[in-house]
Design an enzyme around this catalytic site. Structure first.
Site: not given
Ligand code: UDP
Length: 483
Positions: A25, A121, A357, A372, A375-376, A380, A396-397
């Site tokens: 978030h 959010d 990432q 996984h 959504w981000n 990306e 919700e993956q």
């Molecule tokens: N992320 C990153 N490096 C990592 C793991 C995650 O920069 O090694 C960042 C990724 O780019 C994304 C966020 O962490 O922006 C993860 O958000 P996402 O919605 O994919 O998953 P969540 O962490 O909420 O399950």
């Protein structure tokens, strides 16, 4: 507060952005804040909930290179002892933290001289009443897919109409104007209606209609049906009377790369174009010890190049790193198969805990993303034309993975059927990795991902739909300033 001087001197609207803790978030809301400053002529104060903030969150929000006009203000820490325990579920823990932290929100907004608007959010909805009392319009930035929003807005009705568990329903759940949601794909928070996480999710969701506007982190070519449904279907039009704007993909554009991140990118530079699988399970994702071993063998047997963000295994919890990501000191050699690092050295790179990432996904050597499907991560990946090997773990993956594999055609699923709770074997992983890097299907998925990349860039461009939608809202904020 640092914002005061800048704000008083400027004629720009002052917007407060407030995110619940957790990188999934904080990252998009912080990026949203930067866009308001850099592209839409606003001043932004980002309010940072410091209690239980991960090291990764602290590093992001306290980086020295913030654009002029963006400041970060910390909430005072709160004491959660007696309110949560080690067994408290993630959303409950987070919601209690937000509830306690927001006890200071009113005084902070007053100190900030009542901003033009507050953007929150989904898990900060207690802010609605506080902002209303101060006559500050409150907008919501929805960080997940619009399909999830459409499903979730149905939840209050489902809660009234369905007896028993949703997961036991015989048929998929029909979502107005969108694809139905299969019960096995239902998000964790609604799988047990007696749980505190369900109660918190329903609580926050039922309050979305209180928003003065909703920002969707998506673009139409990616989520045509859900975006149209939310805007045009009578079910949602009755419920959401405020404007709904798709402004995505709002993702990190660049990121400061230091330490191991630099090593990662230097290694990528040495690899051929479209040859590397990037393996990362979001900010919280962890695997069981057995599953981690199978994944290691699957990668090794595939003989493909990879970068793997590894975390200490956890047999009980698929999002064990959620609250401390970036801070965990782990030694991969202690849990990866013996001599794995030596055997795959040169062809694979193991990075503990966290990698840059977006920089990896941007790199020409990256061929596919074993993700996984947070959504981000989805945004990306697609915004950089990278297809996905979907390994949904929590939240919700599973829904995201199914849509990407079965509707958008940019992913292959290897895991994540909740009911099975099975360990995915090494041969299956090997097959998926090979298919994605070397196979025809992988190439086709890459082409579709690249088309989405083009359309994402168009949406974000100066006359693109996402840019324009946000620009219109910013203009309205500016207009209220003149009055
Ligand atoms: N992320 C990153 N490096 C990592 C793991 C995650 O920069 O090694 C960042 C990724 O780019 C994304 C966020 O962490 O922006 C993860 O958000 P996402 O919605 O994919 O998953 P969540 O962490 O909420 O399950």
């Amino acid at each position: 507060m640092a914002t005061d001087v800048a704000e008083l001197q400027s004629k720009k609207p002052h917007i407060v952005v407030l995110s619940s803790p957790g990188m999934g978030h904080v990252i998009p809301l912080f990026e949203f804040a930067k866009r308001l400053v850099l592209l839409h002529g606003c001043h932004v104060t980002f309010l940072n909930i410091t209690t239980e903030a991960s090291v990764a969150q602290i590093q992001l929000l306290h980086s020295p290179n913030l654009p002029l006009g963006l400041s970060v203000v910390d909430f005072p820490p709160v004491d959660l002892s007696g309110m949560v325990t080690d067994h408290t579920l993630a959303l409950t823990r987070l919601s209690v933290n937000v509830q306690q932290s927001l006890l200071s929100l009113k005084s902070m907004l007053l100190q900030l001289h009542r901003p033009q608007a507050v953007v929150i959010d989904l898990f900060c909805t207690q802010a609605f009443e506080i902002c209303k009392e101060l006559s500050i319009p409150t907008f919501m930035f929805f960080t997940a897919s619009t399909h999830l929003l459409a499903f979730s807005l149905l939840l209050p009705q489902l809660d009234r109409d369905v007896t028993g568990e949703f997961v036991d329903l015989a048929a998929p759940i029909q979502v107005p104007g969108c694809s139905p949601v299969r019960t096995q794909d239902l998000l964790d928070q609604v799988r047990d209606r007696k749980s505190d996480d369900y109660k918190w999710y329903l609580y926050h969701l039922s309050r979305v209609p209180m928003a003065d506007g909703v920002f969707l982190n998506t673009w139409e070519d990616l989520e045509q049906l859900p975006v149209r449904a939310i805007r045009e279907h009578s079910f949602y039009k009755k419920m959401l009377t405020a404007p709904v704007c798709s402004i995505g993909p709002v993702i990190k554009e660049t990121e400061p790369v230091t330490g191991r991140g630099t090593e990662c990118l230097a290694w990528l530079e040495e690899q051929p174009a479209n040859s590397v699988v990037f393996v990362a399970l979001g900010s919280g994702g962890t695997l069981s010890a057995e599953q981690l071993t199978e994944l290691a063998w699957g990668l090794e047997l595939s003989r493909q190049r990879f970068i793997w963000v590894v975390r200490t295994p956890n047999d009980a919890n698929a999002c064990a790193a959620f609250f401390d990501v970036g801070g965990e000191m782990n030694d991969p050699k202690s849990y990866l198969p013996e001599r794995f690092i030596e055997r795959t050295g040169g062809r694979g790179l193991v990075v503990p805990s966290w990698a840059p990432q977006v920089a990896v996904l941007q790199h020409r050597s990256t061929a596919a993303f074993l993700s996984h499907c947070g959504w981000n991560s989805v945004l990306e990946s697609l915004a950089h034309g990278v297809p996905i090997i979907a390994w949904p773990l929590y939240s919700e993956q599973r829904m995201n993975a199914t849509t990407l594999a079965e509707e958008v055609g940019v992913a292959v699923k290897v895991a994540g059927e909740k009911a099975e709770r099975r360990v995915v074997g090494r041969e299956e992983i090997e097959r998926a990795v090979r298919l994605m890097v070397e196979g025809r299907e992988g190439m086709e998925m890459r082409q579709r991902a690249m088309k989405l990349q083009e359309s994402a860039m168009k949406a974000l461009g100066y006359s693109g739909s996402s840019h324009e939608s946000l620009a219109r809202v910013a203009e309205q904020w500016k207009a209220t300033l003149k009055n």
